[in-house]
Design an enzyme around this catalytic site. Structure first.
Site, short mmCIF file in Angstrom:
data_model
loop_
_atom_site.label_atom_id
_atom_site.label_comp_id
_atom_site.label_asym_id
_atom_site.label_seq_id
_atom_site.Cartn_x
_atom_site.Cartn_y
_atom_site.Cartn_z
N GLY A 207 0.68 -0.97 -0.03
CA GLY A 207 -0.12 0.16 -0.17
C GLY A 207 1.34 1.08 -0.35
N ASN A 208 0.19 2.54 0.39
CA ASN A 208 1.20 3.67 0.18
C ASN A 208 0.31 4.50 1.05
OD1 ASN A 208 -1.37 5.41 -1.19
ND2 ASN A 208 -1.05 3.23 -2.55
N ARG A 209 1.34 5.28 1.39
CA ARG A 209 0.67 6.69 2.94
C ARG A 209 -0.22 7.84 2.63
NH1 ARG A 209 4.82 6.07 6.94
NH2 ARG A 209 6.93 6.12 5.81
#
Ligand code: CTP
Length: 402
Positions: A210-212
Site C-alpha cells: 500500500g501507500n501512505r
C-alpha cells in the site's frame, strides 16, 4: 498582513461545546476571533472558556464592557460572522431583524459574509417557520449550512446535528478566501467523480502492498465540489476520514475495485479527478493462507505485475464528449518538464503536479502545486490548505466545461 477578524456567534444549544473546537481551529489558523454568545449559550459553555480560548472578553449584552466592546463596531469591522450552533430561535431573530442582545445587534451591523450552522431537533428544522426563515436568510446572501444527520441530544436521531467543526471551518475558510465567489454554484447540474486515498494490493489474508495516502486532498476536492453545487461521487480507497457531507461515497480497496467504481461512475460524469494514489504494481499471486516464515529458508521473492493505468484509460476513452479528466503527479526534480511529459503520456486535460518539498508530507493539511493544462497553461498554487488547491482545480475545470 492583519489577521482576518471573525465573529463567532454561539446560540443556546447543546452543540455549543463543539464551537470550542471551531474556535480553536480558527485561532490556530491565524484568525482574530471574538466570541459573542447568547445568554442561553452560557448555560452550556461559560464566559471563562470563550474568553480563555479567544483571548478577548466574551460578552452577551450590548451594555456590558461598553468601553471595550462597542456593539456596532464588532459587526462593522468583522471580515466574517459565523454562528455555530444557530438555534431555530436565532435563525428566526436573524431573519426578522430583531436585535435584543449583542449577537443579534452584531448581525444587523455586519456587512461581511455571514455563515449559519444550524443545530436543532429534526421537527424544529423541518417546521415551515424555520424553513422560511432559512430561505429568507439565503435569499439575502447568507450561507446556511445544511445540518448533519445523526444522533441528536437525547436518544433520537435525524437531521439537525451540528455539522462537524472541521466542515464548518472549511466553509468559513472558503468564504473568507473567495468572498461571494465561494457562494456561486458553478458546478450545479454537473456530476463529478473524485478518487481519493490509496489502493492496497493484498499478498495474503493479513498483508498488503500500500501507500501512505490519507485521502485528504481528494476529500477536499469532493467537499469543494459539493459546495459548488455538483453531484459528487467520491471513490474512496482505504481512507479513514469522515464522509464529506453531501457526497455519494463508494468504497474501494484494490486498484481493480477502484478502476471498476471509477469507470462506472464516470459513465455520466462531466469531470473525473484522479486524486487517489493508485498502486502501479500488485503481487502476481495471492496466497490463500498466511505466508509463513520457515526456519532456515530464505523468503520467496515477490513477483509483481503491472496494474492498469486508470487515468490513461479514462482519458483515452472519454465516456462522454467534453468530459474533463484531471490527474495528479508527485515530482521531485524537473517538476515542470516531468509533469508535461506525464500529462502528454496520460492524455488528461489537467495534471496537478505536487512539488515534493520540505512542507509536503502525506496526511498534511496543506499542499503546494502547479496545475498544467493540456492547452499549455500553467497555474501555480502557492503553499496553502488543500481546500484552496481543490477550488483552483474546480475553477480550471469549470472554465473548460464552458
Ligand atoms: N494513476 C492511475 N492508475 C494507475 C496509476 C496511477 O489512474 N495505475 C493515476 C493517479 O490517480 C494519479 C496519476 O495517475 O492521478 C499518477 O500517475 P503516476 O504515473 O503513478 O505518477 P506518479 O504518482 O507521479 O509516479 P511515477 O511517475 O513515479 O510513476
Amino acid at each position: 498582513m492583519d489577521k482576518p477578524e471573525v465573529v463567532l456567534g454561539v446560540s443556546g444549544g447543546i452543540a455549543a461545546y463543539k464551537a470550542c473546537e471551531l474556535l480553536r481551529r480558527l485561532t490556530e489558523s491565524g484568525h482574530d476571533v471574538r466570541v459573542v454568545p447568547t445568554a442561553s449559550a452560557l448555560h452550556f459553555i461559560g464566559e471563562a472558556t470563550w474568553s480563555a480560548l479567544s483571548g478577548h472578553p466574551a460578552t452577551t449584552e450590548v451594555w456590558e464592557s461598553v468601553h471595550e466592546v462597542p456593539h456596532v463596531r464588532i459587526g462593522q469591522s468583522a471580515d466574517l460572522v459565523v454562528i455555530a450552533p444557530a438555534t431555530a430561535d436565532l435563525l428566526a431573530k436573524a431573519a426578522h431583524g430583531l436585535a435584543d442582545d449583542l449577537l443579534t445587534n452584531t448581525l444587523l451591523t455586519a456587512r461581511c459574509p455571514v455563515v449559519f450552522a444550524p443545530a436543532m431537533h429534526t421537527e424544529m428544522w423541518e417546521h415551515p417557520a424555520t424553513q422560511e426563515n432559512v430561505a429568507t436568510l439565503r435569499r439575502r446572501g447568507a450561507v446556511v449550512i445544511e445540518p448533519a444527520v445523526g444522533r441528536l441530544t437525547g436518544v433520537d436521531t435525524g437531521k439537525g446535528r451540528l455539522p462537524d467543526p472541521g466542515e464548518i471551518f472549511e466553509v468559513c475558510r472558503r468564504v473568507l478566501a473567495r468572498g461571494t465567489a465561494a457562494l456561486t454554484a458553478d458546478l450545479a447540474g454537473r456530476h463529478v467523480v473524485v478518487s481519493a486515498g490509496g489502493t492496497r494490493e493484498p499478498l495474503d489474508p493479513v498483508r498488503f502492498l500500500g501507500n501512505r495516502s490519507t485521502g485528504r486532498q481528494g476529500y477536499a476536492l469532493a467537499r469543494a465540489a459539493v459546495a459548488r453545487g455538483a453531484r459528487v461521487t467520491l471513490v474512496s480507497a482505504n481512507s479513514e476520514l469522515p464522509d464529506p457531507a453531501g457526497a455519494d461515497v463508494v468504497r474501494a480497496g484494490t486498484t481493480a475495485q477502484l478502476r471498476e467504481a471509477v469507470l462506472k461512475a464516470a459513465a455520466d460524469a462531466d469531470a473525473v479527478v484522479m486524486a487517489a494514489a493508485v498502486a502501479d504494481f500488485r503481487p502476481a499471486r495471492y496466497a490463500e493462507g498466511k505466508i509463513k516464515k520457515r526456519e532456515g529458508q530464505e523468503p520467496e521473492p515477490l513477483d509483481l505485475v503491472r496494474n492498469p493505468d486508470i487515468l490513461a484509460e479514462i482519458s483515452a476513452e472519454r465516456a462522454r464528449s467534453g468530459q474533463i479528466v484531471v490527474g495528479f503527479a508527485a515530482e521531485t526534480d524537473d517538476v515542470l518538464a516531468n509533469g508535461r511529459a506525464k500529462l502528454a503520456r496520460k492524455g488528461c486535460d489537467l495534471l496537478v503536479v505536487n512539488e515534493v518539498g520540505e512542507h509536503k508530507t502525506f496526511g498534511a493539511e496543506t499542499n503546494e502545486a502547479v496545475v498544467l493544462g493540456a492547452d499549455g497553461t500553467e497555474t501555480p498554487v502557492p503553499y496553502g490548505p488543500k481546500g484552496a488547491l481543490a477550488d483552483t482545480v474546480w475553477d480550471l475545470v469549470v472554465r473548460r466545461l464552458g
